[in-house]
Enzyme design. Structure first.
Site, mmCIF file in Angstrom:
data_model
loop_
_atom_site.group_PDB
_atom_site.id
_atom_site.type_symbol
_atom_site.label_atom_id
_atom_site.label_comp_id
_atom_site.label_asym_id
_atom_site.label_seq_id
_atom_site.Cartn_x
_atom_site.Cartn_y
_atom_site.Cartn_z
ATOM 1 N N GLY A 248 0.814 -1.215 0.000
ATOM 2 C CA GLY A 248 0.000 0.000 0.000
ATOM 3 C C GLY A 248 0.844 1.260 0.000
ATOM 4 O O GLY A 248 0.514 2.253 -0.666
ATOM 5 N N ASP A 249 1.947 1.240 0.748
ATOM 6 C CA ASP A 249 2.856 2.395 0.772
ATOM 7 C C ASP A 249 3.477 2.606 -0.604
ATOM 8 O O ASP A 249 3.651 3.749 -1.055
ATOM 9 C CB ASP A 249 3.966 2.172 1.802
ATOM 10 C CG ASP A 249 3.422 1.759 3.156
ATOM 11 O OD1 ASP A 249 2.358 2.278 3.545
ATOM 12 O OD2 ASP A 249 4.054 0.918 3.818
#
Length: 303
Positions: A248-249
């Protein structure tokens, strides 16, 4: 310039044990120590994409020095506040299923907290600040609000990647991007989401609450990108998932870095999905050649 803020960084200590036995002697097949923390992950992937950025937040002790040295070795600029306590170590035990044991992190004093706020006062109009991850209890639940206030005063954009009340409080201030996965989106509104149409419905509620762009990841089912003007879908490329940490990052890094460089939201969406997928298919965070390879097979469709 893009700034990433990590309030509770870590060393991620990844340990592989073939047949873990609780209460017995276990020997590692392999181990890996990586700098961790959502904002730090964003900085490392931005660096792979050759997008200039500065990582900030709190680091302390020998563990903090390890992270700072690693970032410097990769050529990433950093400007952390040095705190008295040791930066935490998070253990990721891989033995069939993955088990996580996360450290609590150091206590952050009022003086140290104010020092970080002062660092953000150097922001300039048009800078982007990525606020990622949980807030250490010692900072209080409203600490992101204090950082967002500085961003607004300095006319800088901000991205918020957190959950629950801190996310809800941030929406009114108009974040450039929010990126829940479909499970987090359902939890935020206290509902069960079963269809793409329901994701779009609740994603639009985030726009109504103040977000300017909403990116919802759906794991192997791809991702949705929702704006005031349109809704886009991107397929998920095929591959073997090796890494549940940082995808997600990486998606945020791909999106924000490409948007800041090109201004093209569709291309930013494509780069975000490619970056997130490349990390999911790698032992560590995504490397640029793999991101570019996956970018070429991702199709973005307006719904």
């Amino acid at each position: 310039m893009i700034y990433t803020v990590t309030l509770n960084p870590s060393i991620d200590y990844i340990v592989e044990v073939e047949d873990f036995r609780l209460g017995g002697l276990n020997r590692m097949n392999r181990d890996l120590k990586l700098p961790g923390g959502k904002g730090i992950n964003v900085s490392r992937v931005l660096n792979q994409l050759e997008i200039g950025n500065i990582a900030t937040g709190f680091l302390g002790g020998f563990t903090g020095r390890y992270i700072k040295d690693w970032l410097a070795e990769e050529g990433i600029s950093s400007d952390f506040v040095t705190v008295n306590g040791d930066t935490r170590i998070n253990i990721k035990l891989k033995s069939g299923e993955e088990t996580e044991i996360n450290g609590a992190g150091p206590e952050i004093s009022d003086t140290e907290a104010i020092a970080l706020i002062h660092k953000l006062e150097a922001l300039q109009k048009g800078d982007i600040v990525v606020l990622s991850g949980s807030i250490p209890p010692s900072l209080g639940k409203n600490f992101y609000d204090r950082l967002i206030a500085v961003c607004k005063q300095r006319e800088a954009e901000f991205v918020i990647d957190t959950t629950g009340k801190p996310l809800q409080q941030a929406l009114v201030h108009g974040p450039l991007l929010v990126k829940p996965n479909h499970h987090e989106l359902a939890e935020l509104f206290g509902v069960t989401i079963n269809t793409r149409e329901e994701i779009i419905t609740y994603g639009r509620k985030l726009l109504e609450a103040g977000a300017r762009h909403v990116l919802v990841s759906m794991a192997g089912d791809g991702a949705l990108f929702i704006t005031e003007q349109a809704v886009y879908y991107a397929n998920a490329p095929s591959g073997q998932v090796k890494n549940s940490v940082g995808a997600g990052d990486s998606m945020i890094a791909g999106f924000v870095g490409t948007l800041s460089a090109t201004g093209d939201v569709q291309e930013a969406f494509r780069a975000g999905v490619a970056s997130g997928s490349a990390t999911a298919f790698s032992d560590d965070l995504a490397a640029r050649p793999f991101i570019e390879q996956l970018r070429s097979v991702i199709q973005v469709t307006q719904l």
